[in-house]
Design an enzyme around this catalytic site. Sequence first.
Site, short mmCIF file in Angstrom:
data_model
loop_
_atom_site.label_atom_id
_atom_site.label_comp_id
_atom_site.label_asym_id
_atom_site.label_seq_id
_atom_site.Cartn_x
_atom_site.Cartn_y
_atom_site.Cartn_z
N CYS A 139 44.74 38.60 15.41
CA CYS A 139 44.81 37.64 16.52
C CYS A 139 44.08 36.33 16.27
O CYS A 139 42.91 36.30 15.87
CB CYS A 139 44.26 38.28 17.80
SG CYS A 139 44.52 37.22 19.24
N CYS A 197 55.56 46.55 30.05
CA CYS A 197 56.06 45.91 28.85
C CYS A 197 55.10 46.35 27.76
O CYS A 197 53.91 45.99 27.80
CB CYS A 197 56.05 44.39 29.01
SG CYS A 197 56.44 43.50 27.49
N CYS A 227 55.97 34.69 31.24
CA CYS A 227 54.89 35.62 30.89
C CYS A 227 53.60 34.85 30.64
O CYS A 227 53.54 33.98 29.77
CB CYS A 227 55.30 36.40 29.64
SG CYS A 227 54.02 37.54 29.12
N CYS A 254 38.04 35.17 22.64
CA CYS A 254 38.14 36.56 23.12
C CYS A 254 37.13 37.46 22.40
O CYS A 254 37.00 37.40 21.18
CB CYS A 254 39.56 37.08 22.89
SG CYS A 254 39.77 38.76 23.52
N CYS A 258 55.62 38.08 34.52
CA CYS A 258 54.95 39.02 33.62
C CYS A 258 53.58 38.44 33.30
O CYS A 258 53.42 37.21 33.26
CB CYS A 258 55.76 39.17 32.33
SG CYS A 258 54.97 40.26 31.11
N ARG A 291 62.64 43.93 22.72
CA ARG A 291 62.52 42.48 22.44
C ARG A 291 62.22 42.20 20.98
O ARG A 291 61.27 42.76 20.41
CB ARG A 291 61.42 41.87 23.32
CG ARG A 291 61.28 40.34 23.12
CD ARG A 291 60.34 39.68 24.11
NE ARG A 291 60.72 40.02 25.45
CZ ARG A 291 59.89 40.54 26.36
NH1 ARG A 291 58.63 40.74 26.06
NH2 ARG A 291 60.32 40.84 27.57
N CYS A 327 40.82 42.25 17.50
CA CYS A 327 42.16 42.60 17.01
C CYS A 327 42.44 41.80 15.73
O CYS A 327 42.43 40.56 15.75
CB CYS A 327 43.19 42.29 18.07
SG CYS A 327 42.74 42.96 19.69
N1 SAM Z 1 44.37 39.68 25.41
C1 SAM Z 1 45.40 40.49 25.94
C2 SAM Z 1 45.53 41.80 25.21
O1 SAM Z 1 45.39 41.83 23.98
O2 SAM Z 1 45.79 42.80 25.88
C3 SAM Z 1 46.73 39.81 26.04
C4 SAM Z 1 47.24 38.87 24.96
S1 SAM Z 1 47.58 39.55 23.34
C5 SAM Z 1 47.72 38.06 22.42
C6 SAM Z 1 49.19 40.27 23.46
C7 SAM Z 1 49.82 40.90 22.25
O3 SAM Z 1 50.35 39.91 21.40
C8 SAM Z 1 48.96 41.73 21.34
O4 SAM Z 1 48.72 43.01 21.81
C9 SAM Z 1 49.80 41.78 20.07
O5 SAM Z 1 50.68 42.89 20.08
C10 SAM Z 1 50.59 40.47 20.13
N2 SAM Z 1 50.11 39.53 19.10
C11 SAM Z 1 48.94 38.86 19.12
N3 SAM Z 1 48.78 38.13 18.00
C12 SAM Z 1 49.88 38.34 17.24
C13 SAM Z 1 50.29 37.89 15.95
N4 SAM Z 1 49.54 37.07 15.23
N5 SAM Z 1 51.49 38.29 15.48
C14 SAM Z 1 52.26 39.13 16.21
N6 SAM Z 1 51.90 39.61 17.42
C15 SAM Z 1 50.73 39.23 17.93
C1 DTB Z 2 54.06 40.43 22.87
O1 DTB Z 2 54.35 41.60 22.53
N1 DTB Z 2 54.14 39.39 22.07
C2 DTB Z 2 53.67 38.19 22.75
C3 DTB Z 2 53.40 38.70 24.18
N2 DTB Z 2 53.63 40.10 24.07
C4 DTB Z 2 52.15 38.38 24.84
C5 DTB Z 2 52.58 37.50 22.04
C6 DTB Z 2 52.95 37.07 20.63
C7 DTB Z 2 51.81 36.30 20.08
C8 DTB Z 2 52.10 35.74 18.72
C9 DTB Z 2 50.95 35.06 18.12
C10 DTB Z 2 50.46 33.85 18.83
O2 DTB Z 2 51.28 32.99 19.27
O3 DTB Z 2 49.24 33.66 18.90
FE1 SF4 Z 3 41.75 39.29 22.54
FE2 SF4 Z 3 43.71 38.65 20.87
FE3 SF4 Z 3 42.92 41.17 21.07
FE4 SF4 Z 3 44.25 40.04 23.14
S1 SF4 Z 3 45.06 40.43 21.10
S2 SF4 Z 3 42.39 41.30 23.24
S3 SF4 Z 3 43.49 37.92 22.95
S4 SF4 Z 3 41.66 39.46 20.30
#
Ligand code: SAM
Ligand code: DTB
Ligand code: SF4
Length: 327
Positions: free
Chosen positions: A70, A198, A107, A63, A138, A270, A67
């Site tokens: 992530c 959501c 989802c 990606c 979702c 949630r 973030c």
């Molecule tokens: N790429 C898309 C976006 O960011 O809009 C969708 C997927 S992203 C992984 C969805 C959400 O998962 C993020 O906004 C964040 O709130 C949550 N998330 C991602 N990595 C995480 C982590 N390591 N621990 C907890 N929550 C996480």
């Molecule tokens: C949300 O708030 N939490 C989910 C879903 N929406 C997409 C993602 C959690 C991701 C946790 C870290 C991972 O598994 O990479």
């Molecule tokens: Fe990309 Fe992860 Fe950010 Fe979603 S949360 S936009 S997958 S870097």
Amino acid sequence: MNAHVPPYDPALPRHDWTLADVEALFELPFTELVFRAAEVHRRWFDPAELQLSQLLSVKTGGCPENCGYCAQSQSFKTGVAATKLMDAETVIAAAAEAKAGGAQRFCMGAAWRDLKDRDLPKVCSMVAGVKALGLETCATLGMVTQDQANALKAAGLDYYNHNLDTGPDYYDQVVTTRTYQDRLDTLAAVRESGMSTCCGGIVGMGETRRDRAGLLHQLATLPSHPESLPINDLMPIPGTPLGDSPPVDGLEFVRMIAVARLVCPKSMVRLAAGREHMSPELQALAFLAGANSIFIGARLLTTDNPDQDADKALLADLKMRPMTVRA
Ligand code: SAM
Ligand code: DTB
Ligand code: SF4
């Protein structure tokens, strides 16, 4: 006359919260806060019921966003390999398995900055196929335009997940490749399409209590409260800037849940990422404080979640049951 001059009904949704109001809730004695949240929870929901969602990463890694939490950002070396968007049939088969395991909502997550029109037909066919199984649908695909949101809605998408992640004052410390306003704009397009939103965030990223209140204040003052409100406990990912973040105190996490329940009384709150490192007691306290939704299945997107047996045992111990939902 101001409808919110006491005595007013604290269970009625309102959109005129101030940041100071939200901060004051965090400062209540713990027992008072949890009691108030539990009361409001009972006004709108059966407190023995939990909504059950299951995630699938339909496009992992690579990606372009940065973030800081992530595993899937190409800016950090996390060992997560980038994959292509899965075929609709593969996704639909996984959804059928999730349904058999008790999931009510499926989802689909993609590690994209934004949805590209070239991917829209494939995404729409997976959404339609999952919906046809009788599941709620979702997706979380990054930023979407109004036309894309409308197309997803027409394909059968019930919910779109797009998190604000943290309070507006801390946001720049976590992500610099897109703005808070970009996120609010995507949420507006989702609402306008008629899909349910959501939207929530993460605790444990080094933010202050004021930042946590800031996130909930943003959610509580949106034109409509998110129908689902995920609170994630950071899953620290080695290789990311937040990989060494110390865990948030469990009681502070429960406060976050309770305040979310109070400021968005009708939302499904949630208890999202992070259950893997929470005791059954802490999870039970979160449910008492108003959480009424979880992710089930042994995987979130790239990290672990309690497996089916552990969650079956948890629900049985607590005498809780899946929420009655109509897909
Ligand atoms: N790429 C898309 C976006 O960011 O809009 C969708 C997927 S992203 C992984 C969805 C959400 O998962 C993020 O906004 C964040 O709130 C949550 N998330 C991602 N990595 C995480 C982590 N390591 N621990 C907890 N929550 C996480
Ligand atoms: C949300 O708030 N939490 C989910 C879903 N929406 C997409 C993602 C959690 C991701 C946790 C870290 C991972 O598994 O990479
Ligand atoms: Fe990309 Fe992860 Fe950010 Fe979603 S949360 S936009 S997958 S870097």
